[in-house]
Scaffold this motif. Structure first.
Motif, PDB file in Angstrom:
ATOM      1  N   ILE A  98     -92.410  53.744  78.722  1.00 26.64           N
ATOM      2  CA  ILE A  98     -93.147  53.282  79.911  1.00 26.64           C
ATOM      3  C   ILE A  98     -93.108  51.766  80.063  1.00 26.64           C
ATOM      4  O   ILE A  98     -93.256  51.246  81.172  1.00 26.64           O
ATOM      5  CB  ILE A  98     -94.616  53.792  79.871  1.00 26.64           C
ATOM      6  CG1 ILE A  98     -95.183  53.916  81.289  1.00 26.64           C
ATOM      7  CG2 ILE A  98     -95.478  52.903  79.016  1.00 26.64           C
ATOM      8  CD1 ILE A  98     -96.517  54.654  81.353  1.00 26.64           C
ATOM      9  N   LEU A  99     -92.863  51.065  78.947  1.00 26.91           N
ATOM     10  CA  LEU A  99     -92.871  49.602  79.016  1.00 26.91           C
ATOM     11  C   LEU A  99     -91.679  49.056  79.810  1.00 26.91           C
ATOM     12  O   LEU A  99     -91.656  47.883  80.168  1.00 26.91           O
ATOM     13  CB  LEU A  99     -92.915  48.987  77.613  1.00 26.91           C
ATOM     14  CG  LEU A  99     -94.174  49.318  76.803  1.00 26.91           C
ATOM     15  CD1 LEU A  99     -94.122  48.661  75.433  1.00 26.91           C
ATOM     16  CD2 LEU A  99     -95.450  48.886  77.539  1.00 26.91           C
ATOM     17  N   ALA A 100     -90.706  49.932  80.089  1.00 30.44           N
ATOM     18  CA  ALA A 100     -89.568  49.500  80.904  1.00 30.44           C
ATOM     19  C   ALA A 100     -89.898  49.540  82.396  1.00 30.44           C
ATOM     20  O   ALA A 100     -89.110  49.108  83.233  1.00 30.44           O
ATOM     21  CB  ALA A 100     -88.363  50.403  80.613  1.00 30.44           C
ATOM     22  N   ARG A 101     -91.043  50.096  82.727  1.00 31.89           N
ATOM     23  CA  ARG A 101     -91.435  50.220  84.138  1.00 31.89           C
ATOM     24  C   ARG A 101     -91.651  48.871  84.791  1.00 31.89           C
ATOM     25  O   ARG A 101     -92.065  47.910  84.167  1.00 31.89           O
ATOM     26  CB  ARG A 101     -92.763  50.978  84.231  1.00 31.89           C
ATOM     27  CG  ARG A 101     -92.624  52.377  84.689  1.00 31.89           C
ATOM     28  CD  ARG A 101     -93.905  52.819  85.336  1.00 31.89           C
ATOM     29  NE  ARG A 101     -94.079  52.194  86.647  1.00 31.89           N
ATOM     30  CZ  ARG A 101     -94.867  52.703  87.582  1.00 31.89           C
ATOM     31  NH1 ARG A 101     -95.542  53.795  87.356  1.00 31.89           N
ATOM     32  NH2 ARG A 101     -94.977  52.087  88.741  1.00 31.89           N
ATOM     33  N   ARG A 102     -91.436  48.870  86.102  1.00 34.72           N
ATOM     34  CA  ARG A 102     -91.838  47.705  86.879  1.00 34.72           C
ATOM     35  C   ARG A 102     -92.984  48.129  87.781  1.00 34.72           C
ATOM     36  O   ARG A 102     -93.057  49.279  88.205  1.00 34.72           O
ATOM     37  CB  ARG A 102     -90.654  47.163  87.679  1.00 34.72           C
ATOM     38  CG  ARG A 102     -89.551  46.647  86.749  1.00 34.72           C
ATOM     39  CD  ARG A 102     -88.364  46.120  87.504  1.00 34.72           C
ATOM     40  NE  ARG A 102     -88.551  44.752  87.990  1.00 34.72           N
ATOM     41  CZ  ARG A 102     -88.348  43.674  87.252  1.00 34.72           C
ATOM     42  NH1 ARG A 102     -87.961  43.782  85.988  1.00 34.72           N
ATOM     43  NH2 ARG A 102     -88.517  42.470  87.758  1.00 34.72           N
ATOM     44  N   VAL A 103     -93.881  47.203  88.033  1.00 36.77           N
ATOM     45  CA  VAL A 103     -95.029  47.468  88.905  1.00 36.77           C
ATOM     46  C   VAL A 103     -95.043  46.381  89.968  1.00 36.77           C
ATOM     47  O   VAL A 103     -95.035  45.193  89.635  1.00 36.77           O
ATOM     48  CB  VAL A 103     -96.345  47.452  88.087  1.00 36.77           C
ATOM     49  CG1 VAL A 103     -97.549  47.547  89.022  1.00 36.77           C
ATOM     50  CG2 VAL A 103     -96.359  48.604  87.083  1.00 36.77           C
ATOM     51  N   HIS A 104     -95.014  46.796  91.227  1.00 35.38           N
ATOM     52  CA  HIS A 104     -94.914  45.836  92.337  1.00 35.38           C
ATOM     53  C   HIS A 104     -93.748  44.877  92.118  1.00 35.38           C
ATOM     54  O   HIS A 104     -93.864  43.665  92.356  1.00 35.38           O
ATOM     55  CB  HIS A 104     -96.227  45.044  92.507  1.00 35.38           C
ATOM     56  CG  HIS A 104     -97.413  45.923  92.728  1.00 35.38           C
ATOM     57  ND1 HIS A 104     -97.499  46.820  93.782  1.00 35.38           N
ATOM     58  CD2 HIS A 104     -98.562  46.067  92.041  1.00 35.38           C
ATOM     59  CE1 HIS A 104     -98.645  47.469  93.722  1.00 35.38           C
ATOM     60  NE2 HIS A 104     -99.313  47.040  92.677  1.00 35.38           N
ATOM     61  N   GLY A 105     -92.653  45.416  91.610  1.00 30.91           N
ATOM     62  CA  GLY A 105     -91.437  44.604  91.436  1.00 30.91           C
ATOM     63  C   GLY A 105     -91.478  43.677  90.236  1.00 30.91           C
ATOM     64  O   GLY A 105     -90.540  42.909  90.002  1.00 30.91           O
ATOM     65  N   ARG A 106     -92.567  43.726  89.465  1.00 35.47           N
ATOM     66  CA  ARG A 106     -92.677  42.842  88.295  1.00 35.47           C
ATOM     67  C   ARG A 106     -92.657  43.681  87.021  1.00 35.47           C
ATOM     68  O   ARG A 106     -93.064  44.834  87.040  1.00 35.47           O
ATOM     69  CB  ARG A 106     -93.993  42.054  88.342  1.00 35.47           C
ATOM     70  CG  ARG A 106     -94.251  41.369  89.682  1.00 35.47           C
ATOM     71  CD  ARG A 106     -93.318  40.176  89.862  1.00 35.47           C
ATOM     72  NE  ARG A 106     -93.648  39.122  88.919  1.00 35.47           N
ATOM     73  CZ  ARG A 106     -94.480  38.116  89.207  1.00 35.47           C
ATOM     74  NH1 ARG A 106     -95.052  38.048  90.395  1.00 35.47           N
ATOM     75  NH2 ARG A 106     -94.730  37.170  88.312  1.00 35.47           N
ATOM     76  N   PHE A 108    -105.822  41.351  91.838  1.00 33.42           N
ATOM     77  CA  PHE A 108    -104.858  40.258  91.982  1.00 33.42           C
ATOM     78  C   PHE A 108    -103.817  40.318  90.857  1.00 33.42           C
ATOM     79  O   PHE A 108    -102.617  40.195  91.092  1.00 33.42           O
ATOM     80  CB  PHE A 108    -105.617  38.922  91.936  1.00 33.42           C
ATOM     81  CG  PHE A 108    -104.837  37.762  92.458  1.00 33.42           C
ATOM     82  CD1 PHE A 108    -105.010  37.319  93.762  1.00 33.42           C
ATOM     83  CD2 PHE A 108    -103.926  37.106  91.640  1.00 33.42           C
ATOM     84  CE1 PHE A 108    -104.274  36.239  94.241  1.00 33.42           C
ATOM     85  CE2 PHE A 108    -103.188  36.038  92.099  1.00 33.42           C
ATOM     86  CZ  PHE A 108    -103.354  35.594  93.413  1.00 33.42           C
ATOM     87  N   LEU A 109    -104.280  40.538  89.633  1.00 36.87           N
ATOM     88  CA  LEU A 109    -103.362  40.602  88.486  1.00 36.87           C
ATOM     89  C   LEU A 109    -102.402  41.775  88.620  1.00 36.87           C
ATOM     90  O   LEU A 109    -101.222  41.686  88.266  1.00 36.87           O
ATOM     91  CB  LEU A 109    -104.141  40.716  87.168  1.00 36.87           C
ATOM     92  CG  LEU A 109    -105.040  39.536  86.775  1.00 36.87           C
ATOM     93  CD1 LEU A 109    -105.751  39.828  85.454  1.00 36.87           C
ATOM     94  CD2 LEU A 109    -104.248  38.248  86.648  1.00 36.87           C
ATOM     95  N   ASP A 110    -102.904  42.871  89.157  1.00 35.85           N
ATOM     96  CA  ASP A 110    -102.055  44.057  89.327  1.00 35.85           C
ATOM     97  C   ASP A 110    -100.853  43.744  90.210  1.00 35.85           C
ATOM     98  O   ASP A 110     -99.748  44.242  89.974  1.00 35.85           O
ATOM     99  CB  ASP A 110    -102.870  45.216  89.915  1.00 35.85           C
ATOM    100  CG  ASP A 110    -102.009  46.443  90.156  1.00 35.85           C
ATOM    101  OD1 ASP A 110    -101.441  46.959  89.178  1.00 35.85           O
ATOM    102  OD2 ASP A 110    -101.874  46.869  91.324  1.00 35.85           O
ATOM    103  N   ALA A 111    -101.080  42.918  91.216  1.00 36.48           N
ATOM    104  CA  ALA A 111     -99.972  42.556  92.106  1.00 36.48           C
ATOM    105  C   ALA A 111     -98.867  41.841  91.324  1.00 36.48           C
ATOM    106  O   ALA A 111     -97.707  41.843  91.732  1.00 36.48           O
ATOM    107  CB  ALA A 111    -100.489  41.676  93.249  1.00 36.48           C
ATOM    108  N   ASP A 112     -99.227  41.241  90.197  1.00 34.10           N
ATOM    109  CA  ASP A 112     -98.236  40.597  89.319  1.00 34.10           C
ATOM    110  C   ASP A 112     -97.778  41.523  88.185  1.00 34.10           C
ATOM    111  O   ASP A 112     -97.174  41.068  87.210  1.00 34.10           O
ATOM    112  CB  ASP A 112     -98.825  39.308  88.723  1.00 34.10           C
ATOM    113  CG  ASP A 112     -98.795  38.156  89.732  1.00 34.10           C
ATOM    114  OD1 ASP A 112     -98.021  38.233  90.713  1.00 34.10           O
ATOM    115  OD2 ASP A 112     -99.553  37.190  89.544  1.00 34.10           O
ATOM    116  N   ASP A 170     -98.974  34.737  78.494  1.00 26.27           N
ATOM    117  CA  ASP A 170     -98.611  33.636  79.392  1.00 26.27           C
ATOM    118  C   ASP A 170     -98.626  34.111  80.845  1.00 26.27           C
ATOM    119  O   ASP A 170     -99.094  33.396  81.736  1.00 26.27           O
ATOM    120  CB  ASP A 170     -97.218  33.097  79.052  1.00 26.27           C
ATOM    121  CG  ASP A 170     -97.196  32.369  77.711  1.00 26.27           C
ATOM    122  OD1 ASP A 170     -98.276  31.935  77.245  1.00 26.27           O
ATOM    123  OD2 ASP A 170     -96.096  32.252  77.118  1.00 26.27           O
ATOM    124  N   ALA A 171     -98.115  35.325  81.081  1.00 30.35           N
ATOM    125  CA  ALA A 171     -98.100  35.869  82.448  1.00 30.35           C
ATOM    126  C   ALA A 171     -99.532  36.050  82.947  1.00 30.35           C
ATOM    127  O   ALA A 171     -99.845  35.743  84.108  1.00 30.35           O
ATOM    128  CB  ALA A 171     -97.340  37.196  82.486  1.00 30.35           C
TER     129      ALA A 171
END
Ligand code: 7TS
Length: 409
Positions: free
Chosen positions: A16-24, A352-356, A394-395
């Motif tokens: 699952i760690l290979a997933r992207r969420v909102h393109g990130r 907001f963080l979810d969008a990243d 950092d993110a």
């Protein structure tokens, strides 16, 4: 010296760690809610269903015998993992919540009398408060609370004062899910035992992060959840000293928990099966055993050292953000950093963080008394596991800086 983790190699084991969420890239920092699962666990569950699935304790046929072996083998694995003397001291439950309810509705109901006290701490999860309230209402016992300090430590002096000959049960978290505080269970259990109280430890947030040895801790009962230690949901365990399990009456009735059933009355199976009514979560137990194998192979001391590094790094970096206050600054903490940002609601921060692509939990974390203690409705919580990295921290920090800019306008 503890070996260091090869985090890159660990991450590859979690699909699952290979997933992207909102393109990130996903930065999964909500491990106190539930951890992600390594391929070893997913495969163990898949293999069970593909190769060995049958009901347990039933069949004369091969599959059922194999399923039974797998289920009882998982029990032995859990026993070894927590240092239990005997696999028969392990009761499989749905998780920590069910384990605590089991204790409350068996030991609680039979041992508590009017005027007795159950002592909990001010940092408990609701699942270690509400079952006691229910049983207190039924028995006339009283729920007493040992308060916590501004830093988020248990107030040891107050705890000692609350303990008395009326205290029958002390129920406390090993590690707080909202603050990260590690409680000194061995000392607290010794103090409770001096007053003749039983000690139940909620280990939901400890088992994934600290080596746990129930006999070394000196407690009487210990509960934890599989899904927080890289295992499946719907499976967890209660460890209790054998004499206690023998003393405890059955809780749920049904198949498997009985010896004989007559309309005039029934007799009970031996422990631990006396507490496992109905078809159990066999695949879950198999998955849990695979998870504990995975943790043992990866090395809990190395995982703990890695998480301690992440926690120290995150604490320092978050401290650089103006208007950010960390809630829970006890000297001994595990893998959790809770915080509030001036003038921004935690839910807005998390959205907001979810969008990243950053997953954190915002809310009261099922620990409303903790929120009340610090005068906040909610916090944002980042919680770490073996696969997290400084880059993810950092993110998180970079995204929080953006939140500040947006909301400061
Ligand atoms: N006790 C503690 C200390 C917990 O953190 C949790 C779950 C539970 C008990 C209940 O565990 P369950 O598996 O039976 O649900 N804590 C959280 C959390 O912090 N965010 O989501 C669930």
């Amino acid at each position: 010296m503890t070996a260091t983790l090869d985090v890159g190699r660990i991450r590859e084991q979690f699909p699952i760690l290979a997933r992207r969420v909102h393109g990130r890239p996903l930065a999964y920092l909500d491990n106190a809610a539930t951890t992600q699962k390594p391929r070893a666990v997913i495969e163990a569950v898949r293999r069970f269903y593909e190769e060995r699935n049958a009901n347990v304790h039933r069949g004369a046929y091969t599959l059922s015998a194999e399923a039974t072996d797998a289920y009882e083998g998982a029990r032995a694995r859990v026993a070894r993992f927590v240092g239990a003397a005997d696999a028969r001291e392990i009761v499989f439950t749905r998780g920590t919540t069910e384990a605590i309810n089991l204790v409350a509705w068996t030991l609680g109901l039979t041992r508590l009398r009017e005027g007795d006290e159950i002592l909990v701490t001010g940092m408990e999860h609701h699942s270690n408060i509400v079952p006691w309230q229910l049983v207190a209402a039924r028995t006339g016992a009283r729920l007493a609370v040992a308060p916590i300090t501004d830093a988020g430590d248990l107030d040891r002096e107050a705890f000692r004062k609350q303990l008395s000959s009326r205290t029958r049960i002390v129920a406390l978290a090993h590690v707080s899910n909202a603050l990260g505080t590690i409680n000194p269970v061995r000392e607290l259990a010794a103090e409770a035992h001096e007053k003749g109280a039983l000690v139940l430890v909620d280990g939901a947030q400890a088992v994934p992060h600290l080596p746990v040895d129930v006999r070394d801790l000196g407690c009487d009962l210990y509960a934890f959840s599989g899904h927080k230690v890289y295992g499946p949901t719907g499976i967890g365990a209660l460890w209790a000293r054998r004499e206690l399990l023998e003393e405890m009456p059955p809780w749920q009735g049904g198949g498997d928990m009985i010896l004989e059933v007559r309309f005039e009355g029934s007799t009970w199976n031996e422990v631990p099966w006396k507490f496992e009514a109905g078809t159990p979560n066999v695949a879950g137990a198999v998955g849990l055993a695979a998870a504990l194998d995975w943790v043992a192979e990866t090395g809990l001391p190395a995982i703990a050292a890695h998480e301690a590094d992440l926690l120290a790094y995150a604490t320092a970096r978050l401290g650089e953000i103006e208007g950010l206050r960390i809630v829970g600054t006890a000297p001994r903490k595990a893998a959790v950093v809770s915080f509030v940002l001036d003038e921004v609601h935690p839910h807005d921060v998390a959205t907001f963080l979810d969008a990243d692509g950053i997953a954190v939990r915002a809310g009261h974390h099922c620990a409303q008394p903790v929120m009340d203690r610090y005068g906040v409705p909610a916090t944002v919580r980042a919680s770490f596991a073996a696969y997290n990295t400084r880059e993810e921290v950092d993110a998180l920090v970079a995204s929080l800086r953006k939140v500040r800019e947006v909301f400061a306008r």
